[in-house]
Write an enzyme that holds these catalytic residues in place. Structure first.
Site, PDB file in Angstrom:
ATOM      1  N   ARG A 125       0.827  -1.221   0.000  1.00  9.71           N
ATOM      2  CA  ARG A 125       0.000   0.000   0.000  1.00  9.71           C
ATOM      3  C   ARG A 125       0.861   1.271   0.000  1.00  9.71           C
ATOM      4  O   ARG A 125       0.488   2.273  -0.607  1.00  9.71           O
ATOM      5  CB  ARG A 125      -0.922  -0.006   1.208  1.00  9.71           C
ATOM      6  CG  ARG A 125      -2.033  -1.006   1.037  1.00  9.71           C
ATOM      7  CD  ARG A 125      -2.896  -1.091   2.255  1.00  9.71           C
ATOM      8  NE  ARG A 125      -4.061  -1.908   1.975  1.00  9.71           N
ATOM      9  CZ  ARG A 125      -4.825  -2.450   2.901  1.00  9.71           C
ATOM     10  NH1 ARG A 125      -4.562  -2.247   4.182  1.00  9.71           N
ATOM     11  NH2 ARG A 125      -5.863  -3.178   2.577  1.00  9.71           N
ATOM     12  N   LYS A 165     -20.776 -17.893  -2.263  1.00  6.20           N
ATOM     13  CA  LYS A 165     -22.219 -17.715  -2.071  1.00  6.20           C
ATOM     14  C   LYS A 165     -22.874 -16.701  -3.004  1.00  6.20           C
ATOM     15  O   LYS A 165     -22.266 -15.702  -3.356  1.00  6.20           O
ATOM     16  CB  LYS A 165     -22.465 -17.226  -0.636  1.00  6.20           C
ATOM     17  CG  LYS A 165     -22.070 -18.243   0.397  1.00  6.20           C
ATOM     18  CD  LYS A 165     -22.235 -17.649   1.772  1.00  6.20           C
ATOM     19  CE  LYS A 165     -22.040 -18.714   2.845  1.00  6.20           C
ATOM     20  NZ  LYS A 165     -22.123 -18.139   4.174  1.00  6.20           N
ATOM     21  N   GLY A 188     -10.750  -9.785  -3.340  1.00  7.53           N
ATOM     22  CA  GLY A 188      -9.665 -10.501  -2.670  1.00  7.53           C
ATOM     23  C   GLY A 188      -9.295 -11.844  -3.248  1.00  7.53           C
ATOM     24  O   GLY A 188      -8.136 -12.072  -3.620  1.00  7.53           O
ATOM     25  N   GLY A 248     -13.758  -3.420  -0.599  1.00 14.51           N
ATOM     26  CA  GLY A 248     -15.086  -2.833  -0.401  1.00 14.51           C
ATOM     27  C   GLY A 248     -15.439  -1.755  -1.420  1.00 14.51           C
ATOM     28  O   GLY A 248     -16.556  -1.729  -1.951  1.00 14.51           O
TER      29      GLY A 248
HETATM   30  P1  AMP Z   1     -15.836 -15.231  -2.100  1.00 13.89           P
HETATM   31  O1  AMP Z   1     -15.074 -14.608  -0.965  1.00 13.89           O
HETATM   32  O2  AMP Z   1     -17.318 -15.189  -1.935  1.00 13.89           O
HETATM   33  O3  AMP Z   1     -15.341 -14.739  -3.428  1.00 13.89           O
HETATM   34  O4  AMP Z   1     -15.512 -16.772  -2.014  1.00 13.89           O
HETATM   35  C1  AMP Z   1     -14.252 -17.283  -2.256  1.00 13.89           C
HETATM   36  C2  AMP Z   1     -14.203 -18.662  -1.720  1.00 13.89           C
HETATM   37  O5  AMP Z   1     -15.160 -19.453  -2.377  1.00 13.89           O
HETATM   38  C3  AMP Z   1     -12.869 -19.343  -1.909  1.00 13.89           C
HETATM   39  O6  AMP Z   1     -12.270 -19.516  -0.669  1.00 13.89           O
HETATM   40  C4  AMP Z   1     -13.247 -20.675  -2.553  1.00 13.89           C
HETATM   41  O7  AMP Z   1     -12.588 -21.776  -1.960  1.00 13.89           O
HETATM   42  C5  AMP Z   1     -14.728 -20.776  -2.293  1.00 13.89           C
HETATM   43  N1  AMP Z   1     -15.409 -21.651  -3.234  1.00 13.89           N
HETATM   44  C6  AMP Z   1     -15.350 -21.606  -4.567  1.00 13.89           C
HETATM   45  N2  AMP Z   1     -16.050 -22.638  -5.107  1.00 13.89           N
HETATM   46  C7  AMP Z   1     -16.560 -23.347  -4.085  1.00 13.89           C
HETATM   47  C8  AMP Z   1     -17.361 -24.514  -3.987  1.00 13.89           C
HETATM   48  N3  AMP Z   1     -17.784 -25.151  -5.070  1.00 13.89           N
HETATM   49  N4  AMP Z   1     -17.684 -24.969  -2.754  1.00 13.89           N
HETATM   50  C9  AMP Z   1     -17.246 -24.325  -1.667  1.00 13.89           C
HETATM   51  N5  AMP Z   1     -16.506 -23.205  -1.693  1.00 13.89           N
HETATM   52  C10 AMP Z   1     -16.157 -22.727  -2.888  1.00 13.89           C
END
Ligand code: AMP
Length: 398
Positions: free
Chosen positions: A35, A199, A355, A378
């Protein structure tokens, strides 16, 4: 609004809001100076044009006034080193007569760091009186902290009213905004967004906003299974948000109405355990056996994703399409990364942000093959959600 490249800084004190919120270890040593390095072009520009940078930043989350462990003092020597030995001083506070006098005494080419802004709760409250006191320390204001641009804090937005004719973006924030606008406002078509991650719930506002802009929307990762279940498929033990089945149906409906090509996994790599030692099998996305969970995209899906990406003019990637942290389930995300690099070579503009996708790009060693990597977290997500960023609007006078 002024421009940092053309503004006359000679003899001026330039208040620069940077994001020097760097990690420190227990000995107060900087463990990652990314940073600080990111703000160097702006600081150097002010010095090169005869001005004196007066640096404002927060560090950590102090609760009630000054706390030694959140002081910016440990950054002084390192900033001097990064600036090739320039004189860097630190003020005992960020406002007040003594600070004002110190700022007044700084010579061209010298740098003054003001103490942690968040030692005052007025900073995060966006208090105008506090912003006015900060403003007394400089002749112009440069916002170069994109990471906090989604906050209407005293130093990131409110302070702008004290510099109606002397406010501007620093180089970092300027390149973030320009790059994001290349995706959101004037994309070379077709525009493809890949949204992955765990999610639907955490990405829903972005997905809804992007449906008005993109030509192709690839949805991957854990959110796949909420869509699969919404369509009556069997997801086995895969991650699935039962509260979002309606939302998933609605996204599909909106995509169809808006003519967006929605691309999702048709086959997946299923595993009997969330580990590198798991047994795996490729199965139809809607037919995952009990006791198994989908942890990566399957080969047919990967081929489909690649084809869409390689024919795109602009690409936005936010979120992995599998559990990329575990080697066995990293194939899909790696293929996405490689396809983005290929498309970029052919002239597409590619932006990776959020991230985990940045972590992916670094893990696969392909950072130099994408057009822009945003580390803003964010602020980036709020921009993609279609929200106005106070720290950007304040500089533009919107
Ligand atoms: P996010 O912070 O919402 O972008 O989520 C990232 C995380 O989603 C990473 O740590 C991945 O391991 C997880 N992820 C991606 N695909 C899957 C999956 N099919 N099942 C569980 N976790 C997942």
């Amino acid at each position: 609004m002024q421009n940092i490249s053309t503004y006359d800084f000679s003899g001026k004190k330039a208040l620069i809001r940077v994001d020097f919120n760097v990690p420190l270890n227990e000995n107060f040593e900087i463990t990652d100076d990314t940073r600080m390095r990111a703000a160097l072009p702006t600081i150097k520009k002010v010095i090169e044009k005869g001005g004196s940078p007066i640096i404002m930043s927060h560090l950590g989350r102090p609760k009630n006034g000054p706390e030694d462990k959140f002081s910016l003092k440990p950054l002084v020597a390192h900033l001097s080193e990064l600036l090739g030995g320039a004189t860097v001083k630190i003020a005992p506070d960020c406002i007040g007569d003594e600070v004002k006098a110190m700022a007044g005494d700084v010579q061209p080419g010298e740098v003054l760091i003001l103490e942690n802004l968040r030692f005052y709760k007025e900073e995060t409250k966006g208090d105008e009186g506090f912003a006015a006191k900060l403003a007394e320390n400089g002749d112009c204001w440069i916002n170069d902290a994109f990471g906090t641009a989604h906050r209407a804090h005293a130093s990131t937005a409110v302070i702008s009213k004290f510099f109606p004719n002397d406010k501007m973006f620093g180089f970092l924030i300027e390149s973030e905004v320009e790059s994001l606008d290349k995706v959101v406002k004037s994309p070379k078509r077709p525009l493809t967004a890949i949204m992955g991650g765990a999610k639907v719930s955490s990405k829903i506002t972005i997905i809804e906003n992007l449906l008005d802009k993109v030509d192709n929307l690839i949805l991957g990762g854990g959110m796949t299974y909420t869509f699969v279940k919404a369509n009556g498929g069997n997801v086995g033990n895969s991650i699935c948000e039962d509260d979002y089945l309606e939302t998933a149906k609605n996204i599909e409906k909106l995509a169809a109405e808006k003519g967006v090509n929605l691309v999702m996994a048709t086959d997946v790599l299923a595993a009997d355990d969330f580990s590198q030692d798991a047994n795996t099998q490729v199965v139809n996305a809607g037919n995952i056996p009990e006791g198994w969970e989908g942890l990566d995209a399957g080969p047919e899906s990967i081929a489909k994703f690649k084809e869409v990406l390689e024919n795109s003019g602009t690409i936005l990637w936010n979120g992995p399409v599998g559990v990329f942290e575990i080697e066995k389930f990293a194939e899909g995300s790696k293929a996405i990364g490689d396809a983005i690099v290929e498309a970029t070579k052919k002239g597409a503009f590619s932006l990776v942000g959020g991230g985990d996708s940045v972590a992916c790009v670094n893990k696969f060693g392909i950072a130099s093959g994408v057009s822009y990597i945003s580390t803003a977290g964010g602020a980036l997500l709020e921009y993609l959600e279609g929200k106005t960023l106070p720290g950007v609007a304040a500089v533009r006078g919107e």
